[in-house]
Design a protein around this motif. Structure first.
Motif, PDB file in Angstrom:
ATOM      1  N   MET A   1       0.809  -1.371   0.001  1.00  0.00           N
ATOM      2  CA  MET A   1       0.012  -0.110   0.222  1.00  0.00           C
ATOM      3  C   MET A   1       0.811   1.203  -0.046  1.00  0.00           C
ATOM      4  O   MET A   1       0.409   2.228  -0.513  1.00  0.00           O
ATOM      5  CB  MET A   1      -1.041  -0.066   1.352  1.00  0.00           C
ATOM      6  CG  MET A   1      -1.884  -1.237   1.056  1.00  0.00           C
ATOM      7  SD  MET A   1      -3.072  -0.973  -0.401  1.00  0.00           S
ATOM      8  CE  MET A   1      -2.549  -2.659  -1.204  1.00  0.00           C
ATOM      9  N   ALA A   2       2.061   1.251   0.733  1.00  0.00           N
ATOM     10  CA  ALA A   2       2.958   2.360   0.609  1.00  0.00           C
ATOM     11  C   ALA A   2       3.515   2.578  -0.796  1.00  0.00           C
ATOM     12  O   ALA A   2       3.501   3.896  -1.362  1.00  0.00           O
ATOM     13  CB  ALA A   2       4.105   2.052   1.634  1.00  0.00           C
TER      14      ALA A   2
ATOM     15  N   ALA B   1       0.133   3.996  -2.741  1.00  0.00           N
ATOM     16  CA  ALA B   1      -0.132   5.364  -2.578  1.00  0.00           C
ATOM     17  C   ALA B   1       1.164   6.294  -3.194  1.00  0.00           C
ATOM     18  O   ALA B   1       0.598   7.212  -3.373  1.00  0.00           O
ATOM     19  CB  ALA B   1      -0.074   5.484  -0.938  1.00  0.00           C
TER      20      ALA B   1
ATOM     21  N   HIS C   1      -3.916   0.755  12.099  1.00  0.00           N
ATOM     22  CA  HIS C   1      -3.622   2.007  12.439  1.00  0.00           C
ATOM     23  C   HIS C   1      -3.429   3.047  11.761  1.00  0.00           C
ATOM     24  O   HIS C   1      -2.382   3.765  12.187  1.00  0.00           O
ATOM     25  CB  HIS C   1      -3.175   1.961  13.824  1.00  0.00           C
ATOM     26  CG  HIS C   1      -3.619   0.994  14.805  1.00  0.00           C
ATOM     27  ND1 HIS C   1      -4.781   0.997  15.548  1.00  0.00           N
ATOM     28  CD2 HIS C   1      -3.214  -0.404  15.291  1.00  0.00           C
ATOM     29  CE1 HIS C   1      -5.189   0.083  16.273  1.00  0.00           C
ATOM     30  NE2 HIS C   1      -4.193  -0.968  15.951  1.00  0.00           N
ATOM     31  N   ASN C   2      -3.651   3.218  10.474  1.00  0.00           N
ATOM     32  CA  ASN C   2      -3.114   4.312   9.632  1.00  0.00           C
ATOM     33  C   ASN C   2      -4.213   5.129   9.175  1.00  0.00           C
ATOM     34  O   ASN C   2      -4.872   4.869   8.126  1.00  0.00           O
ATOM     35  CB  ASN C   2      -2.299   3.437   8.356  1.00  0.00           C
ATOM     36  CG  ASN C   2      -1.526   4.597   7.704  1.00  0.00           C
ATOM     37  OD1 ASN C   2      -2.097   5.947   7.454  1.00  0.00           O
ATOM     38  ND2 ASN C   2      -0.413   4.198   7.317  1.00  0.00           N
TER      39      ASN C   2
ATOM     40  N   SER D   1      -4.073   7.975   7.774  1.00  0.00           N
ATOM     41  CA  SER D   1      -4.072   8.570   6.513  1.00  0.00           C
ATOM     42  C   SER D   1      -4.634   7.625   5.423  1.00  0.00           C
ATOM     43  O   SER D   1      -5.162   8.187   4.400  1.00  0.00           O
ATOM     44  CB  SER D   1      -2.612   9.110   6.145  1.00  0.00           C
ATOM     45  OG  SER D   1      -1.942   7.849   5.779  1.00  0.00           O
ATOM     46  N   HIS D   2      -4.519   6.261   5.602  1.00  0.00           N
ATOM     47  CA  HIS D   2      -4.789   5.195   4.643  1.00  0.00           C
ATOM     48  C   HIS D   2      -6.409   5.326   4.677  1.00  0.00           C
ATOM     49  O   HIS D   2      -7.118   5.029   3.583  1.00  0.00           O
ATOM     50  CB  HIS D   2      -4.282   4.198   4.964  1.00  0.00           C
ATOM     51  CG  HIS D   2      -2.848   3.956   4.179  1.00  0.00           C
ATOM     52  ND1 HIS D   2      -2.307   2.786   4.162  1.00  0.00           N
ATOM     53  CD2 HIS D   2      -2.283   4.768   3.886  1.00  0.00           C
ATOM     54  CE1 HIS D   2      -1.161   2.885   3.709  1.00  0.00           C
ATOM     55  NE2 HIS D   2      -0.793   4.185   3.468  1.00  0.00           N
TER      56      HIS D   2
HETATM   57  C1  LIG Z   1       0.693   5.117   6.766  1.00  0.00           C
HETATM   58  O1  LIG Z   1       1.264   4.593   5.626  1.00  0.00           O
HETATM   59  C2  LIG Z   1       2.035   5.398   4.790  1.00  0.00           C
HETATM   60  C3  LIG Z   1       2.327   4.810   3.783  1.00  0.00           C
HETATM   61  O2  LIG Z   1       1.322   4.975   2.768  1.00  0.00           O
HETATM   62  C4  LIG Z   1       3.266   5.809   5.764  1.00  0.00           C
HETATM   63  O3  LIG Z   1       4.294   6.635   5.173  1.00  0.00           O
HETATM   64  C5  LIG Z   1       2.794   6.200   7.139  1.00  0.00           C
HETATM   65  O4  LIG Z   1       4.135   6.269   7.797  1.00  0.00           O
HETATM   66  C6  LIG Z   1       1.839   5.127   7.750  1.00  0.00           C
HETATM   67  N1  LIG Z   1       1.374   5.806   8.979  1.00  0.00           N
HETATM   68  C7  LIG Z   1       1.401   5.244  10.140  1.00  0.00           C
HETATM   69  C8  LIG Z   1       0.598   6.066  11.272  1.00  0.00           C
HETATM   70  O5  LIG Z   1       1.794   4.055  10.241  1.00  0.00           O
END
Ligand SMILES: *[C@@H]1O[C@H](CO)[C@@H](O)[C@H](O)[C@H]1NC(C)=O
Ligand SMILES: *[C@@H]1O[C@H](CO)[C@@H](O)[C@H](O)[C@H]1NC(C)=O
Ligand SMILES: *[C@@H]1O[C@H](CO)[C@@H](O)[C@H](O)[C@H]1NC(C)=O
Ligand SMILES: *[C@@H]1O[C@H](CO)[C@@H](O)[C@H](O)[C@H]1NC(C)=O
Ligand SMILES: *[C@@H]1O[C@H](CO)[C@@H](O)[C@H](O)[C@H]1NC(C)=O
Length: 585
Positions: free
Chosen positions: A343-344, A347, A404-405, A407-408
């Motif tokens: 996913m990183a 994105a 727990h992300n 932003s996703h």
């Molecule tokens: C959420 O995912 C992004 C990659 O898309 C990453 O850079 C970011 O650190 C992640 N945030 C958390 C809180 O893990």
């Protein structure tokens, strides 16, 4: 969706009668009671795949078992709906909407029942039966859980009676697709079993699972998607040199759930080999973090490909990573790593904001997922918008909750709203299969550039009709009754609780209903740019009832109905029950 024996417990008549009365009284019965109800005569298939001699057997001792330990509690997935939110959004309006969806499902089912019973599909205009998925009754099996969820219990019972006598050895073709058979038939049976507890559904799932398991009886134990029945019986299947990554990566949920329900580890062992190949190759592809759309499975997962996407032929390979984490109760850390890295990369490289006309409200905060070409050095974004890619909003949101992300979750919402917006941009209110649009240079902002629009539109040649701005081309103008946009709205509504998503879903449902309605059912349409009867295609695939109408029905239902905290959906919208935290499998 994407691109693909057990002992009998005969209950006393009185008990099963009581069970049926109880089951019949409620709209849905999410409790699996532990009683295995048997009300149908089980007719085994004429060939027993479990007893076939394997060419490339795995010895018992080296077999990977389901992860040991008690399932962990997963983070809450669904929004904690307050009673105010519930009473506002689940008033008569939602009930009427849900009933409208149910009527559409009932029309579709009755057309199938009356004109194509037991066949794979009914043709929605000419009203005849057609076999497209080996002839075992794809629509019937795929629709089981939808019938159950919508409370169409008599239709469900009639269908189960038919399922109890399916003979997997009587196919209308020489081969089937492992992927399609797995997601539609096996997924459909497992989910209907989870919901109803009807034993015969598991019996048939085991027979089918044993057959599909032979797809892994290849020299390197990688799956052969082209499941040629005679070759499979002879143990001569070989995995493809050029296979859709989705075909390899979309067997895991179903095979795992079958191992969970039967206690037989062989299914889980088979798909765990694919997981290990995904892990081994993830960082060394031409776009590290993701896998090319096509993979050489025959050479043990060789990944020289240069095309990367969340759309056709790779979609559900990504979708299943986070869902496997959930289905395994968080007990296999590999799936979180696979998902997070993939996913990183997606994105960073695949997602883009479309350049919108100046007339668009400045609040239109949307994203699409495109295709990337990469040879490892040069990375190029092809800003194509695939309807199949519209599931990605739900995938980002679910992963955002599980891992727990935040932003996703925000990305998931932007993607879901992107597809909902694209629906409204076309004359029928429905989004086409494949279109292209101009990407902004950043995912946060850009302004309309008429020169850039004209240049890009001309570059696509002269279509018979200019595309509606801001689309620069409509490369495949049809709509095939697909679910992905409704799916993402459903997931985002359940995750965020934002009531305007219900309005977006209702607009979408009405447009689809109007554009695809035939006298008795609903049909695919050839061109979302043309209103009226002219563009009908005489096809209603099984995913219309299995997925599209199920997601529309669920979004307008109380959030506890098939809660995302209790179920995980396979890529054909079949909910599988998640393990209870702390309760051993
Ligand atoms: C959420 O995912 C992004 C990659 O898309 C990453 O850079 C970011 O650190 C992640 N945030 C958390 C809180 O893990
Ligand atoms: C396989 O065949 C043997 C003997 O032919 C039989 O005893 C056994 O029950 C069969 N196994 C399954 C799983 O059907
Ligand atoms: C009923 O639901 C609709 C649609 O969500 C909403 O607009 C309306 O305000 C609700 N009505 C009441 C009385 O809560
Ligand atoms: C992105 O930047 C390039 C180069 O500066 C420019 O030509 C193009 O129009 C920009 N695209 C948009 C959508 O702003
Ligand atoms: C508009 O697009 C044209 C063609 O892509 C480009 O040359 C120009 O720099 C762009 N203008 C702006 C203001 O980005």
């Amino acid at each position: 969706m994407a691109f693909l024996k057990i002992q009998r417990l005969v209950l006393a008549a009185a008990l099963s009668l009581t069970a049926w009365i109880l089951l019949g009284q409620t709209d849905f019965v999410p409790q699996q009671t532990g009683w295995h109800i048997r009300t149908y005569k089980y007719t085994p298939s004429s060939f027993d795949w479990a007893n076939r001699t394997q060419s490339h057997p795995v010895d018992e001792a080296s077999m990977t078992r389901l992860p040991a330990g008690d399932p962990r509690p997963l983070p809450p997935i669904q929004h904690q709906f307050t009673s105010e939110e519930l009473s506002e959004s689940h008033n008569n309006t939602q009930r009427e909407r849900r009933n409208a969806v149910r009527r559409a499902a009932l029309r579709s089912w009755r057309a199938y029942r009356d004109h194509a019973w037991g066949r794979d599909e009914v043709t929605p205009q000419t009203l005849v039966g057609r076999d497209t998925f080996a002839g075992w009754g794809a629509t019937l099996v795929d629709a089981l859980d939808t019938l159950w969820i919508m409370g169409l219990k008599q239709d469900f019972r009639d269908a189960v009676e038919h399922v109890a006598a399916i003979d997997w050895d009587k196919a209308t073709s020489e081969a089937c697709s492992l992927f399609e058979t797995n997601i539609r038939y096996l997924g459909g049976l497992l989910s209907a079993y989870d919901l109803s507890g009807e034993r015969v559904l598991l019996d048939k799932a085991v027979e089918l699972g044993d057959m599909l398991h032979a797809g892994f009886d290849t020299p390197n134990n990688m799956p052969a998607n082209g499941f040629h029945f005679a070759q499979a019986k002879a143990g001569k299947l070989v995995a493809s040199l050029n296979e859709a990554s989705a075909a390899a990566g979309t067997l895991s949920l179903e095979f795992t759930h079958l191992s969970q329900l039967t206690g037989d580890p062989k299914y889980y062992h088979a798909i765990d080999g694919v997981k290990r190949a995904l892990e081994r190759t993830q960082d060394s592809t031409n776009l590290p973090g993701m896998w090319p759309v096509f993979i050489d499975l025959q050479s043990s997962f060789f990944t020289p490909g240069t095309s990367f996407s969340l759309g056709a032929s790779s979609d559900s390979a990504y979708e299943y990573l986070s869902k496997m984490h959930a289905l395994l109760g968080g007990l296999d850390p590999a799936y979180e790593k696979l998902h997070t890295k993939a996913m990183a990369t997606a994105a960073q490289h695949l997602l883009f904001r479309p350049m919108l006309p100046p007339s668009s409200p400045p609040t239109t905060d949307i994203l699409f997922s495109g295709t990337v070409l990469s040879n490892g050095k040069i990375i190029e974004l092809i800003p194509e918008v695939q309807h199949l890619g519209c599931f990605a909003g739900g995938m980002f949101a679910l992963g955002g909750r599980l891992f727990h992300n935040a932003s996703h979750i925000a990305i998931g919402e932007q993607l879901a709203r992107g597809c909902a917006w694209a629906y409204t941009a076309f004359p029928t209110g429905v989004m086409p299969e494949l279109s292209s649009i101009i990407p902004c240079n950043t995912t946060t902002q850009c302004t309309w550039n008429e020169t850039a629009y004209q240049t890009a539109t001309t570059a696509h040649g002269t279509p018979h009709r200019p595309p509606p701005p801001p689309f620069t081309a409509v490369l495949s103008p049809g709509y095939f009754l697909r679910p992905e946009a409704a799916e993402s709205l459903f997931v985002l509504y359940r995750v965020t609780g934002k009531a305007d998503l219900l309005e977006a879903a209702w607009g979408m449902f009405q447009a689809v209903e109007k554009a695809t309605r035939t006298r008795r059912a609903y049909s695919a349409i050839a061109d979302v740019g043309v209103e009226g009867e002219t563009g009908r295609v005489d096809s209603m695939e099984s995913f219309w009832i299995a997925e599209t109408l199920k997601y529309f029905y669920l979004i307008f239902s109380e959030p506890e109905l098939i809660s995302l905290d209790e179920y995980v959906f396979n890529t054909e919208a079949h909910p599988f029950r998640l393990p209870k935290p702390g309760v051993k499998q």
